[in-house]
Design an enzyme around this catalytic site. Sequence first.
Site, PDB file in Angstrom:
ATOM      1  N   ASP A  54       0.798  -1.230   0.000  1.00 29.66           N
ATOM      2  CA  ASP A  54       0.000   0.000   0.000  1.00 29.66           C
ATOM      3  C   ASP A  54       0.833   1.285   0.000  1.00 29.66           C
ATOM      4  O   ASP A  54       1.751   1.429   0.819  1.00 29.66           O
ATOM      5  CB  ASP A  54      -0.892   0.062   1.247  1.00 29.66           C
ATOM      6  CG  ASP A  54      -1.756  -1.157   1.431  1.00 29.66           C
ATOM      7  OD1 ASP A  54      -1.566  -2.146   0.732  1.00 29.66           O
ATOM      8  OD2 ASP A  54      -2.631  -1.093   2.309  1.00 29.66           O
ATOM      9  N   ARG A 178      -8.563  -0.334  10.568  1.00 30.05           N
ATOM     10  CA  ARG A 178      -7.245   0.145  10.143  1.00 30.05           C
ATOM     11  C   ARG A 178      -7.336   1.186   9.019  1.00 30.05           C
ATOM     12  O   ARG A 178      -8.390   1.515   8.528  1.00 30.05           O
ATOM     13  CB  ARG A 178      -6.381  -1.029   9.674  1.00 30.05           C
ATOM     14  CG  ARG A 178      -7.006  -1.939   8.632  1.00 30.05           C
ATOM     15  CD  ARG A 178      -6.104  -3.140   8.357  1.00 30.05           C
ATOM     16  NE  ARG A 178      -6.693  -4.136   7.481  1.00 30.05           N
ATOM     17  CZ  ARG A 178      -7.390  -5.190   7.906  1.00 30.05           C
ATOM     18  NH1 ARG A 178      -7.593  -5.376   9.196  1.00 30.05           N
ATOM     19  NH2 ARG A 178      -7.885  -6.052   7.036  1.00 30.05           N
ATOM     20  N   ASP A 179      -6.150   1.700   8.654  1.00 29.03           N
ATOM     21  CA  ASP A 179      -5.916   2.530   7.469  1.00 29.03           C
ATOM     22  C   ASP A 179      -6.540   3.923   7.566  1.00 29.03           C
ATOM     23  O   ASP A 179      -7.340   4.331   6.719  1.00 29.03           O
ATOM     24  CB  ASP A 179      -6.425   1.835   6.197  1.00 29.03           C
ATOM     25  CG  ASP A 179      -5.946   0.411   6.048  1.00 29.03           C
ATOM     26  OD1 ASP A 179      -4.922   0.072   6.662  1.00 29.03           O
ATOM     27  OD2 ASP A 179      -6.591  -0.370   5.331  1.00 29.03           O
TER      28      ASP A 179
END
Length: 501
Positions: A54, A178-179
Site C-alpha cells: 500500500d 485500520r488505514d
Amino acid sequence: MPKIARNKQIQFQNMVTNLIDVDPKIVSREESLASESPYREKYHIEPNSGILNDPNGFSYFNGEYHLFYQWTPLAFTKEPHMWHHGWYHMVSKDLVHWRDLGPGIESDTYFDSHGAYSGSGLVVDNNLFLIYTGNTWDTKWQRVPYQIGAIMTPAGEFRKIKKPFIIGSPTGYTSHFRDPKIWQSGNSYFTILGIQRENLTGAAVIYQSQDLQNWQFKGEVKTKYNELGYMWECPDYFEIDDQGVLVMSPQGLKAEDDKYQNIYQTGYFLGKHLNLDTLAFDHGDFRELDSGFDFYASQTTLSPDGRRILSAWMGVSELRYPTEAYHYAGALVFPRELTIHNGKLIQNPVREIKELRHDAQTLNLDVTTTAHTISRGFAQELKVDVHMENTRQVILYLCASKDNQKSTRLVLDRVQQRIILDRTNSGVPFNIENGHVREQHLAIETVVQLDILIDRSSVEIFVNNGELVFTARIFPDDAQDNVLLEATDGVAKVVGKKWSL
C-alpha cells in the site's frame, strides 16, 4: 477495550526485530539479488528488496511530494525471516522523478510491533503529521489495533507520538480496524478508517479531533450498501468539483459478469458531500476504479495547483508474482490525475509525464489484416486515436515477440461493443486461477482514444481519455519489445504519437 498486562508488553517488546539489528550484508545480498531481475521497472516505483504494497502518507510538504509505501524488506529471507511492516520513503518535486530516502517509519515500538500498517499524512504547523495503524497480537494471538502517530519535520526527522490516539476497536466491530485517512474541515480534523462489523460486513467509520491528539468516535458513514464485502480497506474521502468521492478497497465481493474478477477490488462511490454532522452520504452505485488485473489500496493527495492525484499498489494481496524468485514483489502505479466527467471518476497519467518523454515519433497508419509493427521498446507511451468506421475489430499486440507468438492482446471490438485485455500468452504465467482475460463494455462508434504506458513488466491502458483503465503486471522475455497492430476485417486508421520514457 482490551487491557494488556505490563509483563506481556515486555514480552512483546523483546519480540520486536528491527532492520537495524540485521547484518548489513544480508540486506545488501537481498538488494543485489533483486537488482539482477530482468523484470525491473524503468519508471515505476518498486522496492530495492522484499515486498512493496500500500502507498501511505501521500502528501505535498516542504516543496516536494512525499510518498511512503508499506515495506517488508526481508520477506523472502530464511535467516532471519523477518515479517517487518514499515514505511519506505520516496520524495519527488514532479511526481515522475523520485529520490529514495530509505526507511521512514519502522515497526519498532510495542504499539506497532507486528506491523506499521497503512495511514496518511497532513501538513500541520510546518510539520507533516502522520497517522497510521499499529498492528499487534496479544499472547492468545488476538489482534489488537492501535491508531498511532508520528511527526516528520522539514529536515526529514521522525518522532513517534508515544500515546496511541485510539486503542482497540469501537463497540460493535471486530479487530479489523485500520488505514486512517486524515483531512481538515474548518477547525476540526477528521479521519476515516476501514472496519469490519461484528456481523462480518465491511464499513467505514469517522473520528473527529480538535487537537490531533484526542479523537472522538462520530460513527459509521451511512451509505446505501449494508453488505458490500466483509472488510473495507484503505478508505479515502475527498471532494472534486463540489462532489463527494469515497474510494475504498472492499474485500469479499463475488464476481458478477465482468465485475469483481480479481481476488480483491478497489472502487468508489460518487455523490453529494459527506455530511460531517450526520455522516449521511448520498451517492451512486459502487464502481471499480480499474478494470485490469493488478490494482489495489489506492491513496490520494492534493497537488499545489489543486489537482487530486492518486497512487495505488500495482498488485493485489495473496497473489504470487514471478519477481519473487529475485526476492522482491510489488510496484506502484504511475501517478494519476482524477477528474469527474458524466458521473464517473476519470483517471489519466499526471501531466508531468511529459518530463519523461523523449524520441517522439508521429504515427499515421492504415492498419489492415496483416499485423504491422508500430513501435519497439520496454519503456514507452503510445497515445493514439483508433478510427474504426471501416473495420469490425482492431487488435493491439503489446510487448510482443517478433513472430507475435507471445504478446499481451488488447482487442477493440466494434460489433460486440467490447474491449478485452488478454494476457494468456504475455510471458511467464502467474495467477492462473483468477483468469487471463478482463473485458468491459465499450461504446465504440467510430474512434477509440488510447493512452498506453508500457514498462518492463507492466502495462497501464487509459481508454477514451481515462473513462476506463486497465492495469496489468506482465512478465515478457527480453525479445518481447514490439507493439503490433492489425484490423481483423477492413482497414483502421491509427493517428497519434509514440514516446520513449
